[in-house]
Design a protein around this motif. Structure first.
Motif, PDB file in Angstrom:
ATOM      1  N   MET A 191      43.071  41.791  40.980  1.00 34.37           N
ATOM      2  CA  MET A 191      42.403  40.473  40.789  1.00 34.37           C
ATOM      3  C   MET A 191      43.796  39.622  40.869  1.00 34.37           C
ATOM      4  N   ARG A 192      45.165  40.113  40.127  1.00 34.97           N
ATOM      5  CA  ARG A 192      46.292  39.307  40.503  1.00 34.97           C
ATOM      6  C   ARG A 192      46.496  39.047  41.582  1.00 34.97           C
ATOM      7  N   ARG A 193      46.546  40.356  42.512  1.00 35.64           N
ATOM      8  CA  ARG A 193      46.804  40.177  44.103  1.00 35.64           C
ATOM      9  C   ARG A 193      46.102  39.028  44.688  1.00 35.64           C
ATOM     10  N   ALA A 194      44.871  39.142  44.447  1.00 37.05           N
ATOM     11  CA  ALA A 194      43.709  38.088  44.848  1.00 37.05           C
ATOM     12  C   ALA A 194      44.235  36.731  44.658  1.00 37.05           C
ATOM     13  N   LEU A 195      44.614  36.397  43.143  1.00 37.38           N
ATOM     14  CA  LEU A 195      44.912  35.112  42.910  1.00 37.38           C
ATOM     15  C   LEU A 195      46.275  34.558  43.597  1.00 37.38           C
ATOM     16  N   PHE A 196      47.087  35.788  43.459  1.00 34.11           N
ATOM     17  CA  PHE A 196      48.402  35.159  44.193  1.00 34.11           C
ATOM     18  C   PHE A 196      48.215  34.751  45.810  1.00 34.11           C
ATOM     19  N   LEU A 209      40.841  19.428  43.417  1.00 33.94           N
ATOM     20  CA  LEU A 209      39.696  19.600  42.330  1.00 33.94           C
ATOM     21  C   LEU A 209      38.822  20.874  42.681  1.00 33.94           C
ATOM     22  N   GLY A 210      38.605  21.137  44.048  1.00 35.46           N
ATOM     23  CA  GLY A 210      37.889  22.429  44.138  1.00 35.46           C
ATOM     24  C   GLY A 210      38.844  23.668  44.214  1.00 35.46           C
ATOM     25  N   ILE A 211      40.138  23.750  44.279  1.00 34.95           N
ATOM     26  CA  ILE A 211      41.130  24.567  43.914  1.00 34.95           C
ATOM     27  C   ILE A 211      41.063  24.868  42.313  1.00 34.95           C
ATOM     28  N   ILE A 212      41.082  23.941  41.651  1.00 38.61           N
ATOM     29  CA  ILE A 212      41.051  23.915  40.191  1.00 38.61           C
ATOM     30  C   ILE A 212      39.843  24.756  39.846  1.00 38.61           C
ATOM     31  N   ARG A 213      38.648  24.210  40.485  1.00 34.47           N
ATOM     32  CA  ARG A 213      37.462  24.911  40.093  1.00 34.47           C
ATOM     33  C   ARG A 213      37.219  26.166  40.474  1.00 34.47           C
ATOM     34  N   LEU A 214      37.885  26.705  41.552  1.00 37.73           N
ATOM     35  CA  LEU A 214      37.846  28.065  41.949  1.00 37.73           C
ATOM     36  C   LEU A 214      38.733  28.856  41.137  1.00 37.73           C
ATOM     37  N   LYS A 215      39.903  28.277  40.799  1.00 39.42           N
ATOM     38  CA  LYS A 215      40.893  29.175  40.046  1.00 39.42           C
ATOM     39  C   LYS A 215      40.255  29.515  38.885  1.00 39.42           C
ATOM     40  N   HIS A 220      37.123  29.671  38.051  1.00 41.26           N
ATOM     41  CA  HIS A 220      36.102  30.598  38.238  1.00 41.26           C
ATOM     42  C   HIS A 220      36.536  31.975  38.499  1.00 41.26           C
ATOM     43  N   LEU A 221      37.616  32.057  39.056  1.00 40.14           N
ATOM     44  CA  LEU A 221      38.187  33.448  39.479  1.00 40.14           C
ATOM     45  C   LEU A 221      38.912  34.020  37.921  1.00 40.14           C
ATOM     46  N   GLU A 222      39.625  33.096  37.299  1.00 36.24           N
ATOM     47  CA  GLU A 222      40.046  33.631  36.016  1.00 36.24           C
ATOM     48  C   GLU A 222      39.084  33.942  34.957  1.00 36.24           C
ATOM     49  N   GLU A 243      35.985  35.365  35.895  1.00 35.88           N
ATOM     50  CA  GLU A 243      35.625  36.457  36.301  1.00 35.88           C
ATOM     51  C   GLU A 243      36.542  37.705  36.041  1.00 35.88           C
ATOM     52  N   ARG A 244      37.611  37.366  36.222  1.00 31.87           N
ATOM     53  CA  ARG A 244      39.005  38.508  35.620  1.00 31.87           C
ATOM     54  C   ARG A 244      38.641  38.602  34.188  1.00 31.87           C
ATOM     55  N   ASN A 245      38.438  37.458  33.520  1.00 33.64           N
ATOM     56  CA  ASN A 245      38.384  37.993  32.004  1.00 33.64           C
ATOM     57  C   ASN A 245      37.183  38.662  31.662  1.00 33.64           C
ATOM     58  N   TYR A 246      36.046  38.361  32.290  1.00 33.27           N
ATOM     59  CA  TYR A 246      34.772  38.927  32.268  1.00 33.27           C
ATOM     60  C   TYR A 246      34.642  40.360  32.556  1.00 33.27           C
ATOM     61  N   SER A 247      35.437  40.582  33.797  1.00 32.87           N
ATOM     62  CA  SER A 247      35.765  42.040  34.048  1.00 32.87           C
ATOM     63  C   SER A 247      36.607  42.846  33.293  1.00 32.87           C
ATOM     64  N   GLN A 248      37.495  42.177  32.444  1.00 31.64           N
ATOM     65  CA  GLN A 248      38.251  42.906  31.718  1.00 31.64           C
ATOM     66  C   GLN A 248      37.804  43.175  30.219  1.00 31.64           C
ATOM     67  N   GLN A 249      36.766  42.378  29.986  1.00 29.47           N
ATOM     68  CA  GLN A 249      35.864  42.604  28.811  1.00 29.47           C
ATOM     69  C   GLN A 249      34.849  43.831  28.998  1.00 29.47           C
ATOM     70  N   GLN A 250      34.384  43.761  30.212  1.00 32.20           N
ATOM     71  CA  GLN A 250      33.354  44.978  30.671  1.00 32.20           C
ATOM     72  C   GLN A 250      34.266  46.144  30.639  1.00 32.20           C
ATOM     73  N   ASN A 251      35.350  46.377  31.077  1.00 37.37           N
ATOM     74  CA  ASN A 251      36.254  47.525  31.107  1.00 37.37           C
ATOM     75  C   ASN A 251      36.441  47.656  29.497  1.00 37.37           C
ATOM     76  N   ASN A 252      36.759  46.844  28.735  1.00 37.83           N
ATOM     77  CA  ASN A 252      36.911  47.050  27.417  1.00 37.83           C
ATOM     78  C   ASN A 252      35.731  47.558  26.817  1.00 37.83           C
ATOM     79  N   PHE A 253      34.599  46.972  27.272  1.00 41.02           N
ATOM     80  CA  PHE A 253      33.183  47.590  26.543  1.00 41.02           C
ATOM     81  C   PHE A 253      32.797  48.825  26.810  1.00 41.02           C
TER      82      PHE A 253
END
Length: 291
Positions: A1-6, A50-56, A58-60, A62-72
């Motif tokens: 996910m970090r590479r995708a954000l980069f 504004l689109g970039i901020i919205r997409l950013k 959303h990606l963050e 999703e990253r947090n949600y994915s991390q929470q799923q892994n923790n779950f």
């Protein structure tokens, strides 16, 4: 996910640079339309940013949600393995050693507690899965809510610290029209959370009463409490108070999500308040109750 954000940031920066470059060239070769180019260019850049901020965001998210799923998944794995290993050890000890009647009874009692813990975990996961389906309807019936709360408290008191006090004030003979299994899960989750986040052998207060036309259930603990910024997040799926590196309590992050969702399906509300001098109070309100 970090590479995708980069790479997302790189492409966004490249797109903005190209936009300025094309704008400069257009103004250079068509100077009489400079005002129009600048005006429309600024509007386009604003929408693009504004689109970039919205997409950013959303990606963050999703990253947090994915991390929470892994923790779950890690939490569920641990929550399953721990009681299973405990039950296995108790049974192996009973089979291999010549224990007296009292020792066997103690080991079997502890095994039963671990099995109940497994059953509780499985019930939470299954109910959370069902609640994800928006078309799922909870089957409702009339039952004695007072007896249900007392039964939950009796079971949890037996499994808690011997000197731990679950202090209750339950108004008798209160009938509720709801899904009995789901409401049992709600009461169980709230009281278990209060015990889990309280100091060892602390007091947990549970009250059930009528208030005007409403039915009120409160569960209060004397733990560290919940920060104001986290009070609106604790009912999110997989969310747990604190961070993964410092958190000491066990859990999957499903309990309060189930509580909130079940209560919504019963047109009930839940509030979180600060207890005095420390701890939290969870207040469940069944509005316009008639029973």
């Amino acid at each position: 996910m970090r590479r995708a954000l980069f790479w997302f940031y790189v492409l966004a920066f490249y797109a903005i640079c190209q936009l300025f470059a094309w704008g400069y060239m257009f103004i250079k070769y068509v100077p009489d339309r400079k005002g129009m180019v600048i005006g429309e260019g600024m509007i386009f850049i604003l929408i693009f940013i504004l689109g970039i901020i919205r997409l950013k965001n959303h990606l963050e998210k999703e990253r947090n949600y994915s991390q929470q799923q892994n923790n779950f998944l890690l939490s569920v794995t641990h929550e399953l393995k721990s009681p299973l290993a405990s039950v296995k050890l108790y049974l192996q000890t009973i089979l291999k050693r010549d224990l007296d009647r009292e020792q066997q009874k103690s080991f079997l009692s502890n095994s039963l507690k671990d099995i109940e813990r497994l059953d509780y975990l499985v019930e939470n996961v299954l109910l959370a899965t069902k609640l994800e389906n928006r078309s799922f309807n909870l089957p409702k019936e009339d039952f004695d809510f007072s007896s249900l709360v007392n039964d939950v408290l009796d079971r949890l008191q037996k499994n808690s610290c011997k000197t731990e006090m679950i202090r209750s004030e339950i108004e008798p003979n209160i009938t509720l029209h709801a899904d009995k299994f789901a409401i049992t899960n709600v009461v169980n989750n709230l009281v278990e959370n209060a015990i889990k986040y309280s100091p060892p052998c602390a007091t947990v207060e549970v009250k059930l009463s009528k208030r005007d036309n409403d039915l009120l259930l409160t569960v209060a603990d004397h733990g560290e409490g919940i920060a104001d910024e986290e009070k609106r997040l604790i009912f999110n799926k997989f969310y747990r108070v604190g961070n993964e590196s410092t958190r000491k309590t066990k859990g999957t992050g499903l309990g309060l999500y189930i509580v909130k969702t079940v209560l919504q399906k019963h047109n009930a509300t839940i509030k979180v308040k600060d207890n005095v001098p420390s701890g939290s109070i969870f207040e469940v309100i069944f509005e316009n109750y008639a029973g």
